[in-house]
Structures are given as structure tokens and as C-alpha cells.
Design an enzyme around this catalytic site. Sequence first.
Site, PDB file in Angstrom:
ATOM      1  N   GLU A  83      48.134  56.908 -65.105  1.00 47.24           N
ATOM      2  CA  GLU A  83      48.458  57.479 -63.804  1.00 47.24           C
ATOM      3  C   GLU A  83      47.934  56.589 -62.681  1.00 47.24           C
ATOM      4  OE1 GLU A  83      50.288  58.777 -61.744  1.00 47.24           O
ATOM      5  OE2 GLU A  83      50.182  60.929 -62.183  1.00 47.24           O
TER       6      GLU A  83
ATOM      7  N   HIS B  61      52.072  65.195 -69.781  1.00 46.76           N
ATOM      8  CA  HIS B  61      50.989  65.858 -70.509  1.00 46.76           C
ATOM      9  C   HIS B  61      50.883  67.332 -70.129  1.00 46.76           C
ATOM     10  CE1 HIS B  61      48.505  66.078 -66.890  1.00 46.76           C
ATOM     11  NE2 HIS B  61      48.914  64.843 -66.626  1.00 46.76           N
TER      12      HIS B  61
END
Length: 382
Positions: free
Chosen positions: A262, A186
Site C-alpha cells: 500500500e 484484504h
Amino acid sequence: MARTLIVEADGGSRGNPGPAGYGAVVLDAATGEPLAEAAEFLGTVTNNVAEYRGLVAGLRAAHALDPAARIRVRMDSKLVVEQMSGRWQIKHPDMKPLAAEAAAAHPATLVSYEWIPRARNKHADRLANEAMDAGRDGRQWRPEGSRAALDAPARTGTDATGAAAPVAGWGNADLGAPATLVLLRHGETALTPQKRFSGSGGGDPELSPAGLRQAEAAAAALAARGTIEAVVSSPLRRCRQTAAVVADRLGLDVRVEDGLRETDFGAWEGLTFGEVRERYPDDLDAWLGSSRVAPTGGGEAFATVARRVAAARDALTARYAGRTVLVVTHVTPIKTLVRLALGAPPEALYRMELSAASLSAVAYYADGNASLRLLNDTSHLR
């Protein structure tokens, strides 16, 4: 779904009978990570007795890790594999009690047996030889002194049974088009330039203006390549925003995959490495020393992350077989996918650089083989 563990076991004697020892290693089936090792010098016994003792030790070590796990036993002893599978009778009086011990070590319905060539059983073989060497020198084998995992061949992947796959790059032409995961980290958030822990256990920050520009640059580069057929994203906002920018440019929808989130960094969320070192020095040292140690405050260990990322990988490669899919995710999942593709140890996570909005790629073939195609490409951001 029940966890799957792999037990590799071996035994040997220098003379038959002669000075003997066994070795066993328990592996995580999803990641190939060694979870436990066992080895022992047995004195003077036969080779077959040593092999059975290795099996018993391996099964007991796996059972201690997870009493409900499915266990795949891999040995290069045809005798032990066939007897424990019920295809050959156990006639020798020395073998019967050892086979009974093995059968009692873990529920039999959860254990399967596979013969493998000796070349694929090097870890357990080296443990057995370390144990025999220790006995010869009049000392006990100790796990902290073992080099068996270092000397064993790297596991470059697993096939459908958890067996080691051949090296990628040769002989793949007849396997058809691979499932190719193009891995996009990202774009930046406000925390990224400050190098703060930002996982799934704290806030859910959005892209910064710089991060949005990075997402646009990645979208333009991927549109120019013209190979992306689907877009999948972590559920966290920074990834969904990045994925939306790319998908809009490509005219595709975004599918969310929870396994791509994550790591949960627990009490370290939002802190810099230096701040964690100051506040939780002992916990940080333990975390850096073992992939099975979680961050302070109930975060996720990297070994736990590796299992869910491997499960997400398997689902994606099955769903997109023969296709190219963009996977928008985070530092740890991307590094984990690269590590697993290379058969590298857990500590390899600390030896990769992965920039915001960088591109990496791994191709997965039908035989379970994996090939790293790209790592940390940031040329589109220049």
C-alpha cells in the site's frame, strides 16, 4: 533501473511558412500520466522548423524531470524522426542548428525515435494548435488554460515500446489466453471500519475477526470458481493473512511481491480524513489536487505508487502469461491497476469504491492490451 519517459511532440504552421506553433508533452512510460506540457507561438516559420522546436522543447522538459531517464520520442514527422535517428541527412540550413539543439538537450544514447500516425499524436497536436490560436489572439499560451490532455484520446494501455494499444474487447480472439489478475482486497483490520489511513508507513495491523471471516468467504467463492492457478500477495500482514486463508483452501503457495504494498501515507497513518483535514489542510488540498504530491512527512505520491505498481504488473503478467493468478493487495494498488487498464486519469482513483475483501479482475493480452472484467464484487460476503 533507469526511468523511462515518453516525449510526444508536434509543430504546425498555417501556411508554409506561416503563423506557427509547437506542442510537446512528457508522459510517464509506465502509467501514461502526463508529467509536463510545453507550447509556444513562433511567429512566421515553416512547418518543419515548428516540428523541430517542439522536439527540442519536449526533450528539455523531460531532461528537467530526470537527467538520467531513457526517453522515447514519438512524432508524426517522418522527416524529424529519420533525421534524428541518423538515417537521413540534414541538408537544410534551418534544420541543422535545431537538430544540434535537440541532440544536446539529453544524452543521445538515452534517446530513441519512433514515427507514429497523426491520430496517435493528438495531445501534442492540440497543444501546437492552442499555441497558434493564442498567437492569433495576441496572447501567450498558458498551461493552466490548456485542454489538450482532455481532448486527446484516452490511452487504453501501452505496448512493449510504450505505444498506445488498441481498445480492448474487440479482436482479441487470436491473441491467446490472457494473463488474468484476480484482485482481492484484504479483509478488514481494526482500522478499516473507522476509515483511517492505513498504508505501509505506519503499523502493520492484522486482520480483525470480521476480516478473517471475509477472507474465508472469499476463499470459498474462489474455490468454487476453480480458476486460480497461483496466489501472490503484498508483503503487509493483512494481505499475507488473507492470501494464506485462500491459498490453504486452494492448495497453493503464496508468493510475496513487494511492489504490491500500500501507499506510505507518512504522517497521516492512523488518522481519519477529517483529522488530516484539521491538522494538515494545505497539504491535504495539494495532495488531492495532484498525483505528484506526497502526504505530509515523507509519504508516497500516487504517481510514485503507480510506477511501482505498473512494474509489479508487468512482472506478474510476464510470469503468469496465459494463466489466472490471485493478487491479494490494497485499495491504492487495485485502483491503480484498474485506472491504468482503462487509460483513466490519476483523479479516477477518487471515483472508485473498493470494499474490504472485494474482488476485481483485469485481463492482459499479449499485445499489451488490457480488459477490465470485474470491479468491487462483494457478492460472496452477503
